[in-house]
Design a protein around this motif. Structure first.
Motif, PDB file in Angstrom:
ATOM      1  N   MET A 197       0.824  -1.195   0.000  1.00 42.01           N
ATOM      2  CA  MET A 197       0.000   0.000   0.000  1.00 42.01           C
ATOM      3  C   MET A 197       0.870   1.262   0.000  1.00 42.01           C
ATOM      4  N   LYS A 198       2.032   1.194   0.681  1.00 39.49           N
ATOM      5  CA  LYS A 198       2.910   2.357   0.752  1.00 39.49           C
ATOM      6  C   LYS A 198       3.346   2.806  -0.643  1.00 39.49           C
ATOM      7  N   LYS A 199       3.705   1.832  -1.509  1.00 43.80           N
ATOM      8  CA  LYS A 199       4.159   2.189  -2.849  1.00 43.80           C
ATOM      9  C   LYS A 199       3.030   2.730  -3.715  1.00 43.80           C
ATOM     10  N   LEU A 200       1.805   2.391  -3.415  1.00 41.99           N
ATOM     11  CA  LEU A 200       0.671   2.849  -4.207  1.00 41.99           C
ATOM     12  C   LEU A 200       0.579   4.373  -4.229  1.00 41.99           C
ATOM     13  N   PHE A 201       0.912   5.018  -3.119  1.00 42.78           N
ATOM     14  CA  PHE A 201       0.814   6.473  -3.020  1.00 42.78           C
ATOM     15  C   PHE A 201       2.180   7.169  -3.038  1.00 42.78           C
ATOM     16  N   TYR A 202       3.233   6.423  -3.337  1.00 39.75           N
ATOM     17  CA  TYR A 202       4.587   6.970  -3.360  1.00 39.75           C
ATOM     18  C   TYR A 202       4.747   7.975  -4.504  1.00 39.75           C
ATOM     19  N   ALA A 203       5.139   9.193  -4.172  1.00 39.87           N
ATOM     20  CA  ALA A 203       5.332  10.239  -5.176  1.00 39.87           C
ATOM     21  C   ALA A 203       6.804  10.406  -5.554  1.00 39.87           C
ATOM     22  N   GLY A 204       7.698   9.881  -4.724  1.00 38.19           N
ATOM     23  CA  GLY A 204       9.123  10.012  -4.991  1.00 38.19           C
ATOM     24  C   GLY A 204       9.643  11.394  -4.674  1.00 38.19           C
ATOM     25  N   PRO A 205      10.948  11.586  -4.841  1.00 41.46           N
ATOM     26  CA  PRO A 205      11.539  12.901  -4.609  1.00 41.46           C
ATOM     27  C   PRO A 205      11.110  13.874  -5.697  1.00 41.46           C
ATOM     28  N   SER A 206      11.372  15.141  -5.484  1.00 40.52           N
ATOM     29  CA  SER A 206      11.080  16.155  -6.508  1.00 40.52           C
ATOM     30  C   SER A 206      11.872  15.817  -7.770  1.00 40.52           C
ATOM     31  N   LEU A 207      11.437  16.344  -8.883  1.00 39.61           N
ATOM     32  CA  LEU A 207      12.142  16.093 -10.144  1.00 39.61           C
ATOM     33  C   LEU A 207      13.575  16.613 -10.073  1.00 39.61           C
ATOM     34  N   GLU A 208      13.779  17.757  -9.430  1.00 38.57           N
ATOM     35  CA  GLU A 208      15.132  18.311  -9.290  1.00 38.57           C
ATOM     36  C   GLU A 208      16.013  17.394  -8.451  1.00 38.57           C
ATOM     37  N   ALA A 209      15.486  16.888  -7.328  1.00 38.08           N
ATOM     38  CA  ALA A 209      16.247  15.953  -6.482  1.00 38.08           C
ATOM     39  C   ALA A 209      16.527  14.657  -7.239  1.00 38.08           C
ATOM     40  N   LEU A 210      15.547  14.189  -7.976  1.00 36.36           N
ATOM     41  CA  LEU A 210      15.714  12.977  -8.772  1.00 36.36           C
ATOM     42  C   LEU A 210      16.857  13.160  -9.774  1.00 36.36           C
ATOM     43  N   HIS A 211      16.905  14.329 -10.370  1.00 37.33           N
ATOM     44  CA  HIS A 211      17.933  14.631 -11.367  1.00 37.33           C
ATOM     45  C   HIS A 211      19.324  14.743 -10.724  1.00 37.33           C
ATOM     46  N   GLU A 212      19.411  15.565  -9.679  1.00 41.46           N
ATOM     47  CA  GLU A 212      20.713  15.861  -9.067  1.00 41.46           C
ATOM     48  C   GLU A 212      21.224  14.768  -8.132  1.00 41.46           C
ATOM     49  N   ARG A 213      20.356  14.232  -7.288  1.00 43.03           N
ATOM     50  CA  ARG A 213      20.807  13.305  -6.237  1.00 43.03           C
ATOM     51  C   ARG A 213      20.648  11.832  -6.587  1.00 43.03           C
ATOM     52  N   TYR A 214      19.921  11.559  -7.644  1.00 43.72           N
ATOM     53  CA  TYR A 214      19.787  10.166  -8.083  1.00 43.72           C
ATOM     54  C   TYR A 214      20.509   9.978  -9.422  1.00 43.72           C
ATOM     55  N   ALA A 215      19.940  10.540 -10.492  1.00 45.09           N
ATOM     56  CA  ALA A 215      20.462  10.294 -11.841  1.00 45.09           C
ATOM     57  C   ALA A 215      21.928  10.679 -11.980  1.00 45.09           C
ATOM     58  N   LYS A 216      22.286  11.874 -11.519  1.00 43.57           N
ATOM     59  CA  LYS A 216      23.686  12.315 -11.653  1.00 43.57           C
ATOM     60  C   LYS A 216      24.628  11.518 -10.762  1.00 43.57           C
ATOM     61  N   GLN A 217      24.080  10.816  -9.794  1.00 40.48           N
ATOM     62  CA  GLN A 217      24.890  10.004  -8.891  1.00 40.48           C
ATOM     63  C   GLN A 217      24.868   8.521  -9.291  1.00 40.48           C
ATOM     64  N   GLY A 218      24.335   8.244 -10.485  1.00 41.90           N
ATOM     65  CA  GLY A 218      24.393   6.885 -11.020  1.00 41.90           C
ATOM     66  C   GLY A 218      23.370   5.919 -10.468  1.00 41.90           C
ATOM     67  N   ARG A 219      22.219   6.433 -10.049  1.00 44.68           N
ATOM     68  CA  ARG A 219      21.223   5.511  -9.517  1.00 44.68           C
ATOM     69  C   ARG A 219      19.811   5.916  -9.922  1.00 44.68           C
ATOM     70  N   ILE A 220      18.952   4.907  -9.935  1.00 43.67           N
ATOM     71  CA  ILE A 220      17.532   5.145 -10.148  1.00 43.67           C
ATOM     72  C   ILE A 220      16.867   5.173  -8.780  1.00 43.67           C
ATOM     73  N   ASP A 221      15.577   5.433  -8.740  1.00 46.99           N
ATOM     74  CA  ASP A 221      14.823   5.450  -7.484  1.00 46.99           C
ATOM     75  C   ASP A 221      14.283   4.045  -7.226  1.00 46.99           C
ATOM     76  N   HIS A 222      15.015   3.260  -6.443  1.00 51.23           N
ATOM     77  CA  HIS A 222      14.626   1.877  -6.181  1.00 51.23           C
ATOM     78  C   HIS A 222      13.373   1.764  -5.315  1.00 51.23           C
ATOM     79  N   ASP A 223      12.938   2.866  -4.711  1.00 51.96           N
ATOM     80  CA  ASP A 223      11.698   2.851  -3.938  1.00 51.96           C
ATOM     81  C   ASP A 223      10.471   3.096  -4.817  1.00 51.96           C
ATOM     82  N   ALA A 224      10.681   3.479  -6.059  1.00 52.94           N
ATOM     83  CA  ALA A 224       9.573   3.788  -6.969  1.00 52.94           C
ATOM     84  C   ALA A 224       8.703   2.547  -7.185  1.00 52.94           C
TER      85      ALA A 224
END
Length: 170
Positions: free
Chosen positions: A1-28
């Protein structure tokens, strides 16, 4: 149920702290990993992958809408898969190794990480990882559908990269 409403980090955080750091959002709620071995050099596979304007030719239904500043870190681009329009931004552009971008479509935030690994025999291992996050996204876009899209795209890149090699051998 937790993942059903998961919005993830902001797009900017996703870009800077995930993608640029070589990772995807494994909680998605929707993630996929696919890979394929391509009988071509990493340079040839990179040429196909980084030529996003040619995606429409190699994978019908994909099309580039606009590209600002070329394939470069933080450059923005718009593309579509069928009727779905995606606003993207490159996070990692490492020729012959990695092409990663973040994007958003209909409120769904995604990271696409394309990794190329040269193999000792001169071929290439192409690995595609993606995460998609938005509340309720898992109800209308499932992991198996994403994996199927990836497998089709990987096969299209493989066919194009190997087609040029086969043509030059004739």
């Amino acid at each position: 149920m937790k993942k059903l409403f998961y919005a993830g980090p902001s797009l900017e955080a996703l870009h800077e702290r995930y993608a640029k750091q070589g990772r995807i959002d494994h909680d998605a709620p929707v993630t996929s990993v696919s890979e394929i071995r391509i009988e071509a050099s990493v340079e040839r596979v990179w040429d196909v992958l980084a030529d996003i304007a040619s995606w429409e030719r190699i994978r019908p239904g994909y099309r580039l809408l606009h590209l600002e500043g070329g394939v470069a870190v933080d450059a923005r681009f718009g593309w579509a898969i069928g009727p779905t329009r995606i606003a993207g931004r490159f996070a990692v552009v490492d020729p012959g190794r990695e092409l990663t971008w973040t994007g958003v479509a209909m409120g769904v935030k995604a990271i696409d990480q394309n990794l190329l690994t040269p193999l000792p025999d001169g071929t290439t291992l192409y690995r595609l990882e993606e995460s998609m996050a938005a509340p309720l996204v898992g109800l209308f876009f499932r992991t198996d559908r994403l994996r199927n899209q990836h497998d089709q795209f990987l096969a299209a890149v493989k066919t194009e990269a190997e087609r040029v090699i086969a043509h030059s051998l004739k």
